[in-house]
Design a protein around this motif. Structure first.
Motif, PDB file in Angstrom:
ATOM      1  N   PHE A  62       0.800  -1.203   0.038  1.00 20.85           N
ATOM      2  CA  PHE A  62      -0.049   0.033  -0.064  1.00 20.85           C
ATOM      3  C   PHE A  62       0.765   1.247   0.136  1.00 20.85           C
ATOM      4  N   VAL A  63       1.749   1.176   1.139  1.00 22.82           N
ATOM      5  CA  VAL A  63       2.663   2.484   1.069  1.00 22.82           C
ATOM      6  C   VAL A  63       3.600   2.756  -0.254  1.00 22.82           C
TER       7      VAL A  63
ATOM      8  N   ARG B 216       2.733   6.522  -7.139  1.00 20.90           N
ATOM      9  CA  ARG B 216       1.692   7.022  -7.405  1.00 20.90           C
ATOM     10  C   ARG B 216       2.228   8.778  -7.281  1.00 20.90           C
ATOM     11  N   TRP B 217       2.691   9.087  -6.160  1.00 21.84           N
ATOM     12  CA  TRP B 217       3.235  10.358  -5.792  1.00 21.84           C
ATOM     13  C   TRP B 217       4.274  10.893  -6.761  1.00 21.84           C
TER      14      TRP B 217
ATOM     15  N   ASP C  29       9.921  15.979 -13.319  1.00 20.69           N
ATOM     16  CA  ASP C  29      11.018  17.026 -12.856  1.00 20.69           C
ATOM     17  C   ASP C  29      12.212  16.347 -13.617  1.00 20.69           C
ATOM     18  N   VAL C  30      12.599  15.442 -13.223  1.00 20.25           N
ATOM     19  CA  VAL C  30      13.890  14.789 -13.269  1.00 20.25           C
ATOM     20  C   VAL C  30      14.217  14.660 -14.789  1.00 20.25           C
TER      21      VAL C  30
ATOM     22  N   LEU D 218       1.595   4.067  -3.106  1.00 18.39           N
ATOM     23  CA  LEU D 218       1.452   5.496  -2.763  1.00 18.39           C
ATOM     24  C   LEU D 218       2.576   6.324  -3.224  1.00 18.39           C
ATOM     25  N   ILE D 219       3.885   5.731  -2.657  1.00 23.05           N
ATOM     26  CA  ILE D 219       5.291   6.644  -2.965  1.00 23.05           C
ATOM     27  C   ILE D 219       5.093   6.699  -4.545  1.00 23.05           C
TER      28      ILE D 219
ATOM     29  N   VAL E 296      -4.806  -1.521  -7.509  1.00 24.00           N
ATOM     30  CA  VAL E 296      -5.918  -0.629  -6.921  1.00 24.00           C
ATOM     31  C   VAL E 296      -5.308   0.617  -6.297  1.00 24.00           C
ATOM     32  N   ILE E 297      -4.220   0.683  -5.861  1.00 18.18           N
ATOM     33  CA  ILE E 297      -3.737   1.806  -5.272  1.00 18.18           C
ATOM     34  C   ILE E 297      -2.826   2.831  -6.275  1.00 18.18           C
TER      35      ILE E 297
ATOM     36  N   TRP F 138      10.337  -2.866  -8.027  1.00 15.52           N
ATOM     37  CA  TRP F 138      11.274  -2.173  -6.963  1.00 15.52           C
ATOM     38  C   TRP F 138      10.968  -3.067  -5.792  1.00 15.52           C
TER      39      TRP F 138
ATOM     40  N   GLU G  14       1.593  16.415 -12.304  1.00 15.05           N
ATOM     41  CA  GLU G  14       1.856  17.929 -11.966  1.00 15.05           C
ATOM     42  C   GLU G  14       3.042  18.071 -10.999  1.00 15.05           C
ATOM     43  N   TYR G  15       2.899  17.568 -10.147  1.00 17.70           N
ATOM     44  CA  TYR G  15       3.932  17.866  -9.017  1.00 17.70           C
ATOM     45  C   TYR G  15       5.019  16.683  -8.906  1.00 17.70           C
ATOM     46  N   GLY G  16       5.048  15.469  -9.847  1.00 13.34           N
ATOM     47  CA  GLY G  16       5.797  14.405  -9.666  1.00 13.34           C
ATOM     48  C   GLY G  16       7.261  14.892  -9.796  1.00 13.34           C
ATOM     49  N   VAL G  17       8.049  14.050  -9.233  1.00 19.78           N
ATOM     50  CA  VAL G  17       9.497  14.289  -9.319  1.00 19.78           C
ATOM     51  C   VAL G  17      10.008  13.718 -10.456  1.00 19.78           C
TER      52      VAL G  17
END
Lengths: 306, 280
Positions: free
Chosen positions: A128-129, A135-136, A147-148, A132-133, A245-246, A178, A141-144
Motif C-alpha cells: 500500500f505505502v 503514485r506520488w 521533473d528529473v 502511494l510513493i 488498486v492503489i 522495486w 503535475e507535482y511528480g518528481v
C-alpha cells in the motif's frame, strides 16, 4: 497381565503412534481446508448464479450467463494482455536486478550486514505505502519523475503517466519490480553462498576465465533456485493486485487492469458477485494449469521427499 | 590484462552495482520522507519542485493526527497483527513438526496441499468469505481480519517451520526420550529453544503480512472505529484531491514498525525465506 490384555495394549500403542502425526497437522489442515475449500466451492456456485449484492433477494441460477458476459466483455482481451505484460515484465525485472545484486553481494565486504538490511528493506514494506510513493512520484503535475526527466533534457514537458494507456501499467510494473528485487536477491544470494569455494579454485587451476566460470559453474549451480523462485514469484505477482488498486485503480479505462483487480472491481464496485465468481472460476483454471507446470518444472514431487 | 588489473576492474563494477542498488532503494523512501516534512504549498508547487524542504515542518504529521483517529487504527492494527502472528506461530510449530518428523499416509498430498494453498489468489477467497462473514454477523469485526490473515499466512509459515525442524538432528530428540521425556516435553524443552531463528522468522512473516494488508481491510471493515492503519490512510485519498503531505507522513509512520523489525531480525528472515521457499 494376560496375553490378551498385552495384545490389546500393543495395538493401542500402535494406534496411538499411527495417529500421532495427524494430531500435529490436523488443526492447520482442517482450518485451511475449510477456509479455502468452502469459499472456492462457493465461488464456483456463484459463477452460475445471478448474484447481485444490490438485489440480494433475487438470486437464481442463470447457467452460463456470467461466462457469456465475461467472454463477451470488450475489455476481456485487454485484461489478459495486461496481466501477461505485467507478470512477464515484473518477473524479468525483479530477476535481473536481483541476480546482479546477489552477485555483487556474494563476496564479503566491510558493512555488508548493514548494506543488506537497507537494500532488502522493501521486502518488509507494505504494498500500500509503496503504491502511494510511486503514485506520488509519477504524479503528472507535482511528480518528481517528470521533473528529473525534464532537467535531464529527456522530455520537454511533463507526462501524465497515470492517465496514459500503457504508461499507467508501466508505473505499476516499475513499483512491482522495486518491491520484488529483495526477494530474488535474498534467494539467489543464498544459492550463491552454498557453492563450495573449491569448485572455483579447481576452475582457476584449469585456467577458466571469469565468464566461463560464471556460465559453466555459477549458473548451473544456482539454476534450481532460479527456476523455483521464478515460478513462485510468477504466481504471486499474478495474484497480487493491491498496486493496481492503489496506483491507478485500473485506469485509464481498464488499461492497467489485470484479471484479479478486475474481479475485485466487479465484486465491490459493481456488486456483481456472479460475474466475479465466473472470473474466479477462470482464475482457478489458470491456477490449476499453472500448478501442473510448476510441479513438472520444479520436480516438486521429488523435492518433497528428502 | 593482468589478473590484478582484472580484479580491480571487477571491484569497480561491484562498487557501482552496489551504489546503484542503494540509490534505487533509498530514493523513493527519501522522497516520501522529504515530502512528509514539507509545507503543503511547497508540496503542490508545480513550478518549482524542491529536492530538499525549504522549510522543515511537522504540520503534515499534526494534521494527520487531527484528521484521523490514528491511535484507534494503531490499536486495531496491533491487536489483529499480534493475535495473527501468535496463532500462526503456534499452528505452524505443530504442523511443521508433524510434517518434518513423521512418515505417514498422505504426507505427499498434504505437502502439495500447502503448496497449492499458497498459490490461490486472495481475491478468490475474499469474496465468498465476505458473504460467509456477513451471514455469521462477523463483518466489521477484528475477528474477521484475524481469520483471513491467519489462513493466508499459514501455508508458507508451516512449510518454513518444517524445514527448520528438519535441520535439527533427530538424535537430539532421541536423547530426550531416553531421559524419559514425552513428545510434548521434548518439543517444548529441547526443540523449541533450538528453533528460535525459525520462530522469529515465522513470527515476522505473519506480522508483516497482517500489518501491511489493505484489501481485506477495506472489504471486511466498514466503520472507521474498526479501521486498521492502511485502511485509515486510504481514506485520505479523495476522489478529486489527495492529501499528499499527510499521506506521506502516514506512510512513514506505517513503515516504521516493520522496517525497524526487519533491520533487527534480517538474518533470521533471510534464513526463513530461503528455507521455506526453496524446499517447498
Amino acid at each position: 497381565m494376560n496375553p490378551k490384555d498385552s495384545r490389546q495394549n500393543t495395538q493401542r500403542i500402535k494406534m496411538k503412534t499411527m495417529l500421532e502425526p495427524y494430531l500435529f497437522i490436523l488443526p492447520v489442515f482442517i482450518l485451511l481446508l475449510f477456509m479455502f475449500g468452502y469459499p472456492l466451492i462457493n465461488s464456483i456456485i456463484m459463477a452460475f448464479e445471478n448474484y447481485k449484492l444490490s438485489n440480494i433477494n433475487d438470486i437464481y441460477f442463470n447457467n452460463f450467463e456470467n461466462f457469456k458476459k465475461l467472454f463477451g466483455d470488450s475489455d476481456f482481451l485487454l485484461l489478459i494482455k495486461n496481466s501477461l505484460v505485467y507478470v512477464v515484465l515484473s518477473v524479468a525485472g525483479q530477476f535481473l536486478f536481483g541476480l546482479v545484486l546477489a552477485l555483487a553481494l556474494k563476496q564479503d565486504f566491510k558493512g555488508r550486514g548493514i548494506y543488506q538490511s537497507i537494500v532488502f528493506l522493501p521486502w518488509a514494506f507494505s504494498t500500500f505505502v509503496i503504491g502511494l510513493i510511486f503514485r506520488w512520484a509519477f504524479n503528472g503535475e507535482y511528480g518528481v519523475v517528470n521533473d528529473v526527466l525534464i532537467r535531464l533534457g529527456i522530455i520537454d514537458k511533463g507526462i501524465a503517466w497515470l492517465g496514459t494507456p500503457g504508461l499507467s501499467l508501466a508505473v505499476i510494473i516499475i513499483a512491482m519490480i522495486w518491491m520484488g528485487i529483495p526477494f530474488f536477491g535474498i534467494m539467489i544470494l543464498a544459492a550463491l553462498q552454498s557453492i563450495p569455494e573449491e569448485v572455483y579454485e579447481a576452475a582457476d587451476m584449469d585456467g577458466c576465465g571469469m565468464w566461463q566460470k560464471f556460465w559453466l559453474l555459477t549458473i548451473p549451480y544456482i539454476k534450481p533456485t532460479i527456476i523455483i523462485t521464478i515460478l513462485l514469484r510468477t504466481i504471486w505477482i499474478f495474484n497480487s493486485f493491491d498496486l493496481v488498486v492503489i496506483v491507478t485503480g485500473g485506469g485509464p479505462a481498464n488499461y492497467s487492469q489485470t484479471l484479479p483487480s478486475y474481479m475485485y472491481t466487479k465484486a465491490f464496485s459493481g456488486y456483481d458477485f456472479g460475474l466475479a465468481g465466473a472470473l474466479g472460476t477462470l482464475l482457478m483454471v489458470i491456477l490449476g494449469l499453472y500448478a501442473v507446470i510448476f510441479l513438472k518444472l520444479s520436480n516438486y514431487d521429488k523435492a518433497g521427499d528428502f | 590484462m593482468t589478473i590484478t588489473k582484472k580484479k580491480r576492474l571487477v571491484n569497480i563494477v561491484r562498487f557501482f552495482v552496489l551504489g546503484f542498488n542503494f540509490l534505487i532503494v533509498i530514493l523513493p523512501i527519501y522522497w516520501m520522507v522529504i515530502t512528509s516534512l514539507k509545507t503543503n504549498p511547497e508540496i503542490i508547487n508545480a513550478q518549482k519542485i524542491t529536492y530538499f524542504p525549504e522549510v522543515f515542518t511537522l504540520e503534515n504529521y499534526i494534521s494527520l493526527f487531527n484528521m484521523l483517529d490514528y491511535s484507534s487504527y494503531l490499536y486495531n492494527s496491533t491487536i489483529v497483527t499480534m493475535l495473527t502472528s501468535i496463532c500462526v506461530v503456534i499452528l505452524s510449530i505443530l504442523g511443521g513438526y508433524g510434517l518434518a518428523r513423521f512418515k505417514f499416509k498422505g504426507k505427499e498430498g498434504m505437502l502439495l496441499f500447502f503448496l497449492i494453498t499458497q498459490m490461490i489468489p486472495s481475491i478468490l477467497v475474499i469474496i465468498p468469505l465476505y458473504i460467509m462473514f456477513s451471514k455469521a454477523g462477523l463483518i466489521n469485526t477484528r475477528f474477521s481480519l484475524f481469520v483471513f490473515y491467519m489462513i493466508t499466512n499459514l501455508p508458507f509459515c508451516v512449510i518454513t517451520m518444517r524445514s527448520f525442524f528438519e535441520r535439527i538432528p533427530y538424535v537430539l530428540e532421541e536423547a530426550a526420550y531416553v531421559d524419559g521425556c514425552n513428545k510434548v516435553q521434548t518439543l517444548t524443552k529441547i526443540i523449541l529453544p533450538v528453533m528460535f531463528p525459525g520462530i522469529v522468522a515465522v513470527f515476522v512473516f505473519a506480522f508483516i503480512g497482517a500489518w501491511n494488508e489493505l484489501i481485506a481491510g477495506t472489504i471486511f471493515i466498514n466503520t472507521p472505529d474498526m479501521w486498521t492503519i492502511p485502511v485509515g490512510l486510504k481514506s485520505l485519498i479523495g476522489k478529486y484531491n489527495v492529501q499528499w503531505g499527510a499521506l506521506m507522513a502516514g506512510g512513514v509512520l506505517a513503515l516504521l514498525p516493520t522496517g525497524i523489525m526487519f533491520i533487527f531480525v534480517q538474518k533470521y528472515v533471510v534464513e526463513g525465506l530461503t528455507s521455506g521457499a526453496v524446499k517447498g
